[in-house]
Design an enzyme around this catalytic site. Structure first.
Site, PDB file in Angstrom:
ATOM      1  N   HIS A  19     -15.256  -9.003   5.799  1.00 57.41           N
ATOM      2  CA  HIS A  19     -13.796  -9.143   5.779  1.00 57.41           C
ATOM      3  C   HIS A  19     -13.266  -9.856   7.025  1.00 57.41           C
ATOM      4  CE1 HIS A  19     -10.798  -8.196   2.935  1.00 57.41           C
ATOM      5  NE2 HIS A  19     -10.352  -7.056   3.396  1.00 57.41           N
ATOM      6  N   ASN A  66      -4.496  -5.626   5.454  1.00 61.36           N
ATOM      7  CA  ASN A  66      -3.490  -5.511   4.395  1.00 61.36           C
ATOM      8  C   ASN A  66      -2.056  -5.714   4.877  1.00 61.36           C
ATOM      9  OD1 ASN A  66      -5.735  -4.994   2.912  1.00 61.36           O
ATOM     10  ND2 ASN A  66      -5.222  -2.876   2.422  1.00 61.36           N
TER      11      ASN A  66
END
Length: 194
Positions: A19, A66
């Site tokens: 990520h 996020n």
């Protein structure tokens, strides 16, 4: 002024995970151009420098993936950059092989929560991006576990090549060669024969 943002998660715990491919590309760029990404602005680590004759800000949001848009939306506003021509986001993509690139001038988030948040905060999906492949999630694997996993030794070597290619793509985009960068990097590269 041109903002180049790499997406990832802060703290050592996430360093080197799939990520954090966006952070890895920013680190590679920073190393090549001797830019220290240690300033702080709008919940991001930033570094200022010159690449291809253009003033750039390299940014690594520290909001966790996020909520990337909370940080980057504020940076875009603060520096008054035009999203369409002076803003570039680099992030991981599980639909591409490890180290493979896909460059787009615009597009949806494609299920990537960091990109969803950026699009939501900017109010547009018309901004360039470089997706860096981190490999497809194996069946029966939880997506969150997969993107937070680390690369194998072999994958890490391919990923380092991918970061170098992403740096080259950034340089081309800064020179106004978006189409050429797309033509060069968007085709699937066959693995080398053993």
């Amino acid at each position: 002024m041109f903002i180049i943002a790499g997406l990832g998660n802060p703290t050592l715990q996430y360093e080197g995970t799939r990520h954090n491919a966006g952070f890895d590309v920013i680190d590679t760029l920073a190393g090549k151009y001797n830019i220290s990404v240690d300033g702080r602005k709008n919940r991001a680590l930033i570094g200022k420098g010159i690449i291809e004759g253009k003033k750039v800000i390299l940014a690594k949001p520290q909001t966790y993936m996020n909520l990337s848009g909370e940080s980057l939306g504020g940076l875009v506003d603060y520096y008054k950059v035009d999203e369409e021509s002076e803003f570039l986001v680099v992030y991981d993509d599980i639909s591409l092989d490890v180290g493979q690139l896909r460059i787009r001038k615009k597009g949806s988030a494609g299920g990537h929560n960091g990109m969803k948040n950026i699009i939501s905060h900017l109010g547009t999906e018309v901004f360039p991006r470089i997706k860096v492949g981190v490999g497809e999630k194996p069946k029966k694997y939880d997506l969150a576990d997969y993107v937070l996993s680390r690369f194998s030794k072999e994958e890490r070597a391919i990923m380092e090549e991918g970061c170098q290619k992403a740096v080259e793509a950034v340089e081309m985009i800064l020179r106004g060669e978006m189409e050429e960068a797309m033509n060069k990097f968007n085709r699937k590269v066959k693995p080398k024969e053993a």
